[in-house]
Scaffold this active site. Structure first.
Site, PDB file in Angstrom:
ATOM      1  N   ARG A 151      53.307  39.216 -71.000  1.00 51.04           N
ATOM      2  CA  ARG A 151      54.099  40.226 -71.702  1.00 51.04           C
ATOM      3  C   ARG A 151      55.068  40.927 -70.750  1.00 51.04           C
ATOM      4  O   ARG A 151      56.242  41.112 -71.039  1.00 51.04           O
ATOM      5  CB  ARG A 151      53.156  41.238 -72.367  1.00 51.04           C
ATOM      6  CG  ARG A 151      53.796  42.326 -73.183  1.00 51.04           C
ATOM      7  CD  ARG A 151      54.503  41.819 -74.412  1.00 51.04           C
ATOM      8  NE  ARG A 151      55.892  41.463 -74.135  1.00 51.04           N
ATOM      9  CZ  ARG A 151      56.832  41.373 -75.054  1.00 51.04           C
ATOM     10  NH1 ARG A 151      56.562  41.573 -76.314  1.00 51.04           N
ATOM     11  NH2 ARG A 151      58.065  41.059 -74.729  1.00 51.04           N
TER      12      ARG A 151
ATOM     13  N   CYS B  22      59.100  40.722 -71.037  1.00 48.94           N
ATOM     14  CA  CYS B  22      59.889  41.963 -71.200  1.00 48.94           C
ATOM     15  C   CYS B  22      60.995  42.031 -70.150  1.00 48.94           C
ATOM     16  O   CYS B  22      62.139  42.346 -70.462  1.00 48.94           O
ATOM     17  CB  CYS B  22      59.001  43.197 -71.045  1.00 48.94           C
ATOM     18  SG  CYS B  22      58.143  43.668 -72.549  1.00 48.94           S
TER      19      CYS B  22
END
Lengths: 288, 109
Positions: free
Chosen positions: A245, A249
């Site tokens: 993640r 991002c």
């Protein structure tokens, strides 16, 4: 004469102040940084922004703040897409290494019900240790090769371990150690500083725009954001860890991502998890 | 229109055209050594961004594309890309320096 005495007095006072500044130790990192106050302000912000969301529900990210998405999620959860990973993870966790030992031998409480305490600050090594890092260190200590961090077996083992902690609130400790405070502060800085060509910070999306739309997505509030990890993300079509993640991002804001388990990512996870103390673990989870 | 004015306008059009042609020719005529200097400057700027742990993906993409164009001996394109990479790298360095203090303004209090 009086003027001369006054001048000498003022000079002496100035010298004394200078001397004290040199002799007294500077304020320590712990004195300057107040994580407890940060945590109160952090949680108050989200509780105020989303007054109808219960603290534990923040673990469910966009599903906690958007009614339509919640309905879809409730349908999805009749057959949770992470179930296969959970099953694999349990098997992997229980399968002995070549030397006969298992993951359970590396962790407190045999690795069951401990997710809420990770990441922790290791005072011996002076660094933040995430659950995924501890899993790989366990493997290496037992003569096994480390697993890739973002997907696959790592996400599966992580999912199983998280599932044994469901309902237990995040309880991240910050020991009275200047190195722990420094790691916390680095994570905090990383969270709030803008980066990448698009000039976004983590906070741009998950604080300032939490609950709002970014194209088709509803942005998850930062409070409790890691409590559902690892996640099955429909966009990925597979499971992913916290590293996955963070890396995606960074990539989305056109910033060159770091390697999984980079010190900065671990510090960021430490800060974010500490901010979420009190939010119950709900992993593994799903996301759009 | 008076003939003098027509002459002045014609001269201006010719001047603009000649300048544009000269620019294009200079890009085409960029030499390998000119490209190498531009690429070196871009790489140095990107190393500074790396030291600050704040590289941008478009910088990396521009550097890669510049190296590819140079390998194909298209030094004009390669130099443009190297210059673009240098500008991007410098912007990322600037961002890191600014954010070193500015991040504190965003902290929830």
């Amino acid at each position: 004469m009086k003027v001369a005495i006054a001048t000498i007095g003022r000079r002496a006072a100035a010298c004394l102040v200078l001397l004290l500044a040199l002799v007294l130790p500077p304020a320590s990192a712990e004195q300057r940084i107040d994580p407890a106050a940060d945590q109160r302000a952090f949680q108050a912000y989200f509780r105020q922004a989303f007054p109808s969301v219960a603290l534990n529900d923040f673990a469910n990210g966009p599903y906690a703040v958007d009614k339509d998405m919640r309905k879809q999620w409730e349908e999805i959860m009749q057959f949770p897409p992470y179930d296969f990973a959970l099953e694999d993870g349990k098997k992997l966790f229980e399968t002995p290494f070549k030397n006969g030992k298992t993951y359970a031998d590396c962790f407190p409480q045999k690795g069951i019900g401990i997710r809420q305490n990770y990441p922790y600050f290791d005072r011996q090594t002076g660094e933040v240790v995430t659950l995924d890092l501890a899993i790989n260190r366990c493997r290496e200590q037992n003569g096994e090769t480390p697993l890739p961090y973002q997907v696959g077996d790592m996400a599966a083992i992580d999912a199983y371990m998280a599932s044994t902690s469901r309902g237990k609130p995040f309880a991240i400790a910050l020991p009275a150690d200047p190195r722990a405070f420094a790691a916390y502060e680095k994570g905090k800085k990383f969270f709030y500083e803008r980066r990448g060509q698009l000039n976004f910070s983590c906070a741009s999306c998950h604080v300032q725009a939490a609950g709002k739309r970014l194209r088709g997505d509803i942005l998850a509030p930062a409070l409790g954001i890691l409590a559902s990890f690892p996640i099955y993300r429909s966009d990925w079509g597979s499971m992913g860890t916290v590293d996955r993640r963070f890396i995606s991002c960074n990539d989305q804001v056109r910033s060159v991502a770091f390697k999984p388990e980079d010190e900065l990512y671990r510090d960021l996870e430490y800060f974010l998890s500490y901010m979420s103390n009190g939010v119950a673990i709900a992993g593994p989870g799903t996301r759009p | 229109m008076k003939p003098e004015k027509i002459m002045v306008r014609l001269a201006l059009v010719l001047l603009v055209g000649a300048t544009a042609l000269a620019g294009a020719a200079s890009a085409q005529a960029a030499t390998q050594s000119e490209f190498e200097a531009a690429y070196r400057a871009a790489t140095e700027a990107e190393q500074k961004a790396s030291a600050l742990r704040n590289q941008w993906t478009p910088t990396e993409a521009a550097l890669e594309a510049a190296a590819k164009a140079a390998a194909a001996k298209d030094y004009g394109t390669a130099m443009d890309l190297a210059r673009r990479a240098e500008a991007l790298a410098e912007a990322s360095v600037e961002q890191a320096k600014e954010q070193d203090k500015l991040w504190q303004n965003a902290v929830l209090k």
